[in-house]
Write a protein that holds these residues in place. Structure first.
Motif, mmCIF file in Angstrom:
data_model
loop_
_atom_site.group_PDB
_atom_site.id
_atom_site.type_symbol
_atom_site.label_atom_id
_atom_site.label_comp_id
_atom_site.label_asym_id
_atom_site.label_seq_id
_atom_site.Cartn_x
_atom_site.Cartn_y
_atom_site.Cartn_z
ATOM 1 N N ALA A 1 14.597 -4.729 11.237
ATOM 2 C CA ALA A 1 13.357 -3.974 11.413
ATOM 3 C C ALA A 1 13.241 -3.462 12.843
ATOM 4 O O ALA A 1 13.657 -4.122 13.799
ATOM 5 C CB ALA A 1 12.143 -4.844 11.078
ATOM 6 N N SER A 2 12.683 -2.273 12.979
ATOM 7 C CA SER A 2 12.341 -1.696 14.282
ATOM 8 C C SER A 2 10.860 -1.336 14.253
ATOM 9 O O SER A 2 10.196 -1.485 13.228
ATOM 10 C CB SER A 2 13.172 -0.447 14.550
ATOM 11 N N LYS A 3 10.336 -0.836 15.343
ATOM 12 C CA LYS A 3 8.979 -0.316 15.304
ATOM 13 C C LYS A 3 8.963 0.958 14.463
ATOM 14 O O LYS A 3 9.993 1.621 14.281
ATOM 15 C CB LYS A 3 8.460 -0.034 16.711
ATOM 16 N N THR A 4 7.818 1.290 13.911
ATOM 17 C CA THR A 4 7.717 2.506 13.106
ATOM 18 C C THR A 4 7.942 3.731 13.988
ATOM 19 O O THR A 4 7.594 3.741 15.172
ATOM 20 C CB THR A 4 6.351 2.598 12.419
ATOM 21 N N LEU B 1 7.376 2.730 6.726
ATOM 22 C CA LEU B 1 8.253 1.558 6.785
ATOM 23 C C LEU B 1 9.654 1.853 6.264
ATOM 24 O O LEU B 1 10.647 1.421 6.856
ATOM 25 C CB LEU B 1 7.651 0.399 5.985
ATOM 26 N N LEU B 2 9.745 2.585 5.162
ATOM 27 C CA LEU B 2 11.035 2.794 4.500
ATOM 28 C C LEU B 2 11.566 4.214 4.653
ATOM 29 O O LEU B 2 12.673 4.507 4.193
ATOM 30 C CB LEU B 2 10.908 2.448 3.011
ATOM 31 N N GLY B 3 10.793 5.080 5.293
ATOM 32 C CA GLY B 3 11.224 6.455 5.483
ATOM 33 C C GLY B 3 10.734 7.351 4.363
ATOM 34 O O GLY B 3 10.595 6.915 3.223
ATOM 35 N N PRO B 4 10.491 8.636 4.663
ATOM 36 C CA PRO B 4 9.995 9.569 3.654
ATOM 37 C C PRO B 4 11.116 10.027 2.716
ATOM 38 O O PRO B 4 12.298 9.837 2.992
ATOM 39 C CB PRO B 4 9.467 10.738 4.495
ATOM 40 N N ASP B 5 10.724 10.653 1.598
ATOM 41 C CA ASP B 5 11.710 11.282 0.709
ATOM 42 C C ASP B 5 12.439 12.389 1.452
ATOM 43 O O ASP B 5 11.895 12.987 2.394
ATOM 44 C CB ASP B 5 11.017 11.865 -0.525
ATOM 45 N N ARG C 1 0.844 -1.202 0.000
ATOM 46 C CA ARG C 1 0.000 0.000 0.000
ATOM 47 C C ARG C 1 0.877 1.249 0.000
ATOM 48 O O ARG C 1 1.867 1.318 0.723
ATOM 49 C CB ARG C 1 -0.914 0.014 1.215
ATOM 50 N N ARG C 2 0.499 2.233 -0.796
ATOM 51 C CA ARG C 2 1.268 3.470 -0.893
ATOM 52 C C ARG C 2 1.477 4.120 0.470
ATOM 53 O O ARG C 2 2.554 4.640 0.778
ATOM 54 C CB ARG C 2 0.578 4.446 -1.837
ATOM 55 N N GLU C 3 0.418 4.092 1.323
ATOM 56 C CA GLU C 3 0.509 4.770 2.619
ATOM 57 C C GLU C 3 1.481 4.100 3.583
ATOM 58 O O GLU C 3 1.832 4.679 4.612
ATOM 59 C CB GLU C 3 -0.883 4.861 3.273
ATOM 60 N N ASP C 4 1.942 2.889 3.254
ATOM 61 C CA ASP C 4 2.901 2.205 4.129
ATOM 62 C C ASP C 4 4.347 2.521 3.782
ATOM 63 O O ASP C 4 5.256 2.231 4.573
ATOM 64 C CB ASP C 4 2.708 0.684 4.050
ATOM 65 N N GLY D 1 13.109 5.532 8.864
ATOM 66 C CA GLY D 1 12.348 4.371 8.449
ATOM 67 C C GLY D 1 12.486 3.242 9.457
ATOM 68 O O GLY D 1 13.354 3.260 10.331
ATOM 69 N N ALA D 2 11.633 2.246 9.327
ATOM 70 C CA ALA D 2 11.644 1.116 10.255
ATOM 71 C C ALA D 2 12.341 -0.101 9.674
ATOM 72 O O ALA D 2 12.450 -1.131 10.346
ATOM 73 C CB ALA D 2 10.210 0.754 10.638
ATOM 74 N N VAL D 3 12.811 -0.007 8.428
ATOM 75 C CA VAL D 3 13.432 -1.137 7.745
ATOM 76 C C VAL D 3 14.811 -0.737 7.257
ATOM 77 O O VAL D 3 15.004 0.370 6.736
ATOM 78 C CB VAL D 3 12.569 -1.596 6.548
ATOM 79 N N SER D 4 15.764 -1.633 7.409
ATOM 80 C CA SER D 4 17.110 -1.395 6.906
ATOM 81 C C SER D 4 17.648 -2.656 6.251
ATOM 82 O O SER D 4 17.468 -3.763 6.782
ATOM 83 C CB SER D 4 18.053 -0.978 8.042
ATOM 84 N N PHE D 5 18.276 -2.494 5.106
ATOM 85 C CA PHE D 5 18.983 -3.586 4.438
ATOM 86 C C PHE D 5 20.478 -3.337 4.556
ATOM 87 O O PHE D 5 20.954 -2.227 4.285
ATOM 88 C CB PHE D 5 18.602 -3.674 2.954
#
Length: 298
Positions: free
Chosen positions: A248-251, A68-72, A61-64, A81-85
């Motif tokens: 992953a962390s919490k949002t 999850l990945l951080g804003p522009d 979903r666009r709103e996620d 963001g709550a996700v890191s690779f």
């Protein structure tokens, strides 16, 4: 702080150009490599960018995306963001073989690093990492041999069958490739045709067995090649296998706590999104480059 971890295997199904910029060398556009091993690698930021770019087409979903990945960077509501690779490191490389077409070559160093990453993400791999002398190799499929030798590219290796390599190959094939008929052939080949070289011998192939393609710049006015427009681009070959950490962390949007997702839910969303799916990583997307299949272990 990241609370949940997983490992992501990335299996190339096309050549992949994760660029490192221009170079003053024979190869104008080299791929990314680790400084200390010279093995090909994928920057974690590039993997995350690929997931972000494909998020909606993968069913998200666009709103996620932002939470999850951080804003522009130009957003008025900046937050982490709550996700890191992490960076993807090489596990196995396809190398042309006299018998069997190609083998999946690896080395003790690459296997030990993959084993360590799996352990750090909570997925133990009970591999007995072998030692291999230069000029020798360990294998598990006798059909690859010519007499008692294995021939890879222009090189001949004294070969020894190994039960530990057979066990590693079977486990790696199960972990690294998605379930499904389309992957059955490659899962079976990885389980049968894994070959362990010494760190030195594998390092040679990791640096010199890449796919190098010539290109020309076209003059927009004439539609012909520009003078001096020839350049060479390096690609990681298809059938290569890499592994990267996923954390992953919490949002952390700073909004109402009712909107926050715990780390377990964040990891679950990303795993559901990319597990077994096709991603496009790196450059030259319009020429079919950068296609990899992701398999989340964790």
């Amino acid at each position: 702080m990241f609370e949940k971890q997983a490992a992501v295997f990335l299996y190339a199904v096309s050549p992949v150009h994760m660029g490192a910029g221009q170079a003053i060398d024979v190869i104008d556009n080299p791929i990314q490599r680790e400084r200390h091993t010279r093995h090909p690698s994928f920057a974690g930021s590039g993997i995350k960018g690929a997931v972000r770019h494909s998020y909606e087409s993968l069913g998200g979903r666009r709103e996620d995306i932002d939470r999850l990945l951080g804003p522009d960077s130009n957003s008025s509501n900046l937050h982490a963001g709550a996700v890191s690779f992490g960076d993807a490191q090489l596990v196995a490389l396809p190398v042309r073989s006299l018998k069997g077409g190609y083998v999946y070559a690896t080395c003790p160093q690459a296997l030990a690093r993959a084993q360590r990453l799996l352990a750090l993400t909570g997925k133990q791999a009970d591999w007995q990492i072998p030692t291999v002398d230069d000029g020798a190799c360990l294998f598990c499929n006798p059909a690859l041999l010519s007499g008692d030798k294995l021939h890879l590219e222009a090189f001949e290796y004294s070969a020894t069958e190994s039960s530990s390599v057979k066990a590693i190959a079977a486990d790696l094939a199960t972990r690294a490739l998605p379930v499904g008929a389309s992957h059955d052939f490659f899962r079976s080949k990885l389980a049968a045709d894994l070959v362990v070289l010494s760190d030195t011998d594998f390092g040679y192939f990791a640096e010199h067995a890449m796919l190098v393609e010539p290109h020309v710049c076209i003059d927009e006015k004439t539609g012909t090649a520009k003078d001096g427009g020839l350049f060479y681009t390096e690609n990681l070959p298809p059938e290569s296998l890499l592994i990267a950490p996923l954390m992953a962390s919490k949002t952390r949007t700073g909004k109402d706590r009712d909107e926050e997702l715990p780390a377990e839910a964040v990891l679950g969303q990303i795993k559901t999104l990319i597990d077994g799916r096709l991603l496009q990583i790196g450059g030259d997307a319009t020429t079919g480059r950068g296609l990899v299949v992701a398999k989340v272990e964790g």
